[in-house]
Design a protein around this motif. Structure first.
Motif, PDB file in Angstrom:
ATOM      1  N   VAL A  43       0.880  -1.177   0.000  1.00 15.89           N
ATOM      2  CA  VAL A  43       0.000   0.000   0.000  1.00 15.89           C
ATOM      3  C   VAL A  43       0.917   1.227   0.000  1.00 15.89           C
ATOM      4  CG1 VAL A  43      -1.818  -1.226   1.310  1.00 15.89           C
ATOM      5  CG2 VAL A  43      -0.126   0.158   2.552  1.00 15.89           C
ATOM      6  N   GLY A  88       2.752   4.318   1.606  1.00 13.45           N
ATOM      7  CA  GLY A  88       3.187   4.619   2.959  1.00 13.45           C
ATOM      8  C   GLY A  88       3.440   6.110   3.118  1.00 13.45           C
ATOM      9  N   ILE A 111       6.685   0.944  11.105  1.00 16.24           N
ATOM     10  CA  ILE A 111       7.655   0.067  10.431  1.00 16.24           C
ATOM     11  C   ILE A 111       8.774   0.937   9.856  1.00 16.24           C
ATOM     12  CG2 ILE A 111       8.000  -1.517   8.492  1.00 16.24           C
ATOM     13  CD1 ILE A 111       5.031  -2.339   8.773  1.00 16.24           C
ATOM     14  N   VAL A 164       9.648  -8.114  13.351  1.00 15.11           N
ATOM     15  CA  VAL A 164       9.736  -7.350  14.603  1.00 15.11           C
ATOM     16  C   VAL A 164      10.894  -7.947  15.399  1.00 15.11           C
ATOM     17  CG1 VAL A 164       8.548  -6.795  16.757  1.00 15.11           C
ATOM     18  CG2 VAL A 164       7.306  -6.695  14.591  1.00 15.11           C
ATOM     19  N   ALA A 221      10.001  -2.788  14.130  1.00 14.79           N
ATOM     20  CA  ALA A 221       9.536  -3.500  12.929  1.00 14.79           C
ATOM     21  C   ALA A 221      10.322  -3.009  11.719  1.00 14.79           C
ATOM     22  CB  ALA A 221       8.039  -3.239  12.734  1.00 14.79           C
ATOM     23  N   VAL A 242       3.280  -9.385   9.302  1.00 12.94           N
ATOM     24  CA  VAL A 242       4.166  -9.005  10.414  1.00 12.94           C
ATOM     25  C   VAL A 242       4.361 -10.210  11.333  1.00 12.94           C
ATOM     26  CG1 VAL A 242       4.554  -7.386  12.321  1.00 12.94           C
ATOM     27  CG2 VAL A 242       3.225  -6.640  10.324  1.00 12.94           C
ATOM     28  N   ARG A 271       0.335  -9.982  12.229  1.00 13.52           N
ATOM     29  CA  ARG A 271      -0.679  -9.480  11.282  1.00 13.52           C
ATOM     30  C   ARG A 271      -0.622 -10.337  10.024  1.00 13.52           C
ATOM     31  NH1 ARG A 271      -0.163  -3.433   8.886  1.00 13.52           N
ATOM     32  NH2 ARG A 271       1.601  -4.354   7.791  1.00 13.52           N
ATOM     33  N   SER A 326       1.170  -5.784  19.644  1.00 15.24           N
ATOM     34  CA  SER A 326       0.928  -6.299  18.300  1.00 15.24           C
ATOM     35  C   SER A 326      -0.046  -5.432  17.541  1.00 15.24           C
ATOM     36  CB  SER A 326       0.363  -7.710  18.404  1.00 15.24           C
ATOM     37  OG  SER A 326      -0.834  -7.790  17.691  1.00 15.24           O
TER      38      SER A 326
HETATM   39  O1  TXA Z   1       2.844  -3.132   3.936  1.00 13.48           O
HETATM   40  C1  TXA Z   1       3.046  -2.466   4.963  1.00 13.48           C
HETATM   41  O2  TXA Z   1       3.463  -2.962   6.003  1.00 13.48           O
HETATM   42  C2  TXA Z   1       2.751  -0.954   4.859  1.00 13.48           C
HETATM   43  C3  TXA Z   1       3.708  -0.344   3.831  1.00 13.48           C
HETATM   44  C4  TXA Z   1       3.591   1.153   3.782  1.00 13.48           C
HETATM   45  O3  TXA Z   1       5.021  -0.758   4.100  1.00 13.48           O
HETATM   46  N1  TXA Z   1       2.905  -0.340   6.145  1.00 13.48           N
HETATM   47  C5  TXA Z   1       2.018  -0.517   7.148  1.00 13.48           C
HETATM   48  O4  TXA Z   1       2.292   0.223   8.262  1.00 13.48           O
HETATM   49  O5  TXA Z   1       1.070  -1.257   7.054  1.00 13.48           O
HETATM   50  P1  TXA Z   1       1.247   0.396   9.459  1.00 13.48           P
HETATM   51  O6  TXA Z   1       1.896   1.359  10.391  1.00 13.48           O
HETATM   52  O7  TXA Z   1      -0.064   0.761   8.921  1.00 13.48           O
HETATM   53  O8  TXA Z   1       1.251  -1.003  10.127  1.00 13.48           O
HETATM   54  C6  TXA Z   1       2.397  -1.451  10.837  1.00 13.48           C
HETATM   55  C7  TXA Z   1       1.987  -2.432  11.868  1.00 13.48           C
HETATM   56  C8  TXA Z   1       1.228  -1.690  12.943  1.00 13.48           C
HETATM   57  O9  TXA Z   1      -0.052  -2.233  13.084  1.00 13.48           O
HETATM   58  C9  TXA Z   1       2.072  -1.877  14.174  1.00 13.48           C
HETATM   59  O10 TXA Z   1       1.278  -2.129  15.325  1.00 13.48           O
HETATM   60  C10 TXA Z   1       2.989  -3.044  13.851  1.00 13.48           C
HETATM   61  O11 TXA Z   1       3.159  -3.017  12.456  1.00 13.48           O
HETATM   62  N2  TXA Z   1       4.257  -2.869  14.536  1.00 13.48           N
HETATM   63  C11 TXA Z   1       5.191  -1.936  14.317  1.00 13.48           C
HETATM   64  N3  TXA Z   1       6.188  -2.033  15.200  1.00 13.48           N
HETATM   65  C12 TXA Z   1       5.896  -3.064  16.014  1.00 13.48           C
HETATM   66  C13 TXA Z   1       6.537  -3.651  17.149  1.00 13.48           C
HETATM   67  N4  TXA Z   1       7.690  -3.189  17.627  1.00 13.48           N
HETATM   68  N5  TXA Z   1       5.932  -4.683  17.732  1.00 13.48           N
HETATM   69  C14 TXA Z   1       4.754  -5.175  17.258  1.00 13.48           C
HETATM   70  N6  TXA Z   1       4.100  -4.652  16.200  1.00 13.48           N
HETATM   71  C15 TXA Z   1       4.658  -3.614  15.595  1.00 13.48           C
END
Ligand code: TXA
Ligand code: MG
Length: 359
Positions: free
Chosen positions: A31, A33, A60, A105, A124, A188, A202, A236
């Motif tokens: 998607v 970003g 991320i 992660v 992440a 994820v 995810r 998560s």
């Molecule tokens: O395909 C994708 O992943 C897209 C494109 C733009 O790369 N990005 C995306 O980002 O979907 P976002 O922020 O909508 O989703 C990232 C997910 C979030 O739901 C967040 O909770 C999880 O990754 N996440 C990020 N860091 C984390 C961490 N340290 N531990 C657990 N979950 C984490």
């Protein structure tokens, strides 16, 4: 918000905006970003503000493809914090699936801004496969924090025009890289702490079967949805229940036959309809004449095609004059079906049918 072309001058402009701490929406294979300098707490704070995203939901970091084999030496993750088996699995997962829609992660490096990780001790990371994202990351030469370029809780954008609808006036620019090839966010995963055991956080664009084949073990199921402790960092992404949502009420029918659909159509006068395939639409409508807005995600029932069309179809039906939406929740556990189901379930609620319906 300016629209930049995915060419030499557009990319140069995007890099200088990012270096100045501004936000640029970028195409990825999953998607669009909303990108900002992943080493700048100020830029990252701007991302949260632009999206109206709660700071307990971490971001991320997107890495240049040239970091794929030595990402652990780039002051982003700290693989020393893992059991050696899991450190090796992290390297193997990166080697096999990057660039691509897999987010790992992993224990964070201390220099990653707290806001990126919402204060968690993990971060992440992924290497996107879209050529424009890759070129931009190489030129930028560092990690870009980039959540999906929509306002929090709303439908993810798969075209530059969607980004403008979502974030006009909230970011400096969008690079138009055309429609996203996959259309669903990355998968994820994280190591659980027990050597060799990884958890799905995810479901997403990389089917879990492919990951499980590399791990040689099944992934642990995602934690149940629902916010556990308000205000605390979420362990998560699966924990935020309402997401990817249209502005109108959306009800989901799973495993429903013509009788259930007839009830739902009568209950929801004028509701726009979303079907997985031509065959399921024909089965549901049983020859009934329909004048309401109606979309089919994939005429032939392909999960890949359905994924690519899902968010734009939801967006289109949401923008139609219909007062509400009724969507088929497809059955199945393979390929991209679990991710499609996950997004629909977070976007709406179940319409009670006679069959119930499990995957
Ligand atoms: O395909 C994708 O992943 C897209 C494109 C733009 O790369 N990005 C995306 O980002 O979907 P976002 O922020 O909508 O989703 C990232 C997910 C979030 O739901 C967040 O909770 C999880 O990754 N996440 C990020 N860091 C984390 C961490 N340290 N531990 C657990 N979950 C984490
Ligand atoms: Mg998102």
């Amino acid at each position: 918000m300016r629209t930049l072309r995915a060419d030499e001058s557009g990319l140069a402009e995007a890099v200088s905006l990012l270096r100045a701490g501004d936000l640029v929406a970028i195409p990825t294979e999953t998607v669009y970003g909303l990108a900002g300098d992943g080493r700048s707490a100020d830029a990252v704070a701007r991302i949260f503000a632009a999206k109206q995203r709660p700071t307990f939901d971490p971001l991320i970091l997107h890495l240049p493809a040239s970091w794929k084999t030595d990402f652990e030496s780039r002051s982003v993750v700290d693989l020393q914090g893992l059991h050696p088996t899991d450190a090796n699995l992290a390297r193997a997962l990166a080697a096999k699936f990057w660039p691509g829609p897999l987010t790992l992660v992993l224990p964070r490096h201390p220099s990653v801004p707290d806001l990126v990780t919402s204060g968690l001790d993990s971060v992440a990371v992924r290497v996107p496969a879209h050529p424009t994202a890759q070129e931009l990351l190489e030129r930028f030469g560092g990690p870009l924090a980039a959540p999906s370029a929509n306002r929090f809780g709303r439908i993810s954008p798969t075209h530059a025009a969607h980004v403008i609808q979502e974030l006009s006036g909230r970011a400096a620019a969008v690079i138009d890289g055309g429609p996203c090839a996959i259309g669903l966010e990355s998968t994820v995963i994280r190591p659980t702490g027990r050597a060799g055991e990884w958890q799905l956080l995810r479901p997403g664009a990389l089917p879990r079967e492919a990951i499980e084949a590399l791990l040689g073990a099944p992934l642990i199921e995602p934690p149940p949805s629902g916010r556990s402790s308000p205000g605390l960092a979420q362990p998560s992404p699966g924990l935020i229940e309402t997401h990817y949502a249209p502005s109108k009420p959306l009800e989901l029918l799973v495993g429903a036959g013509a009788h259930d659909w007839a009830c739902a159509l009568a209950d929801h006068e004028g509701a726009a309809l979303l079907f997985f395939s031509d065959a399921s639409r024909d089965r549901a409508l049983a020859g009934a004449e329909i004048t309401r807005p109606c979309r089919v995600l994939s005429p032939t029932g392909s999960d890949v095609e359905a994924a690519r069309n899902l968010f734009s179809a939801l967006r289109e039906l949401d923008a139609s004059p219909a007062p509400s939406l009724l969507a088929e929740l497809p059955l199945g556990t393979q390929g991209l079906i679990p991710a499609i189901r996950d997004r629909l379930e977070r976007a709406g609620c179940r319409y009670p049918t006679s069959t119930g319906g499990t995957p």
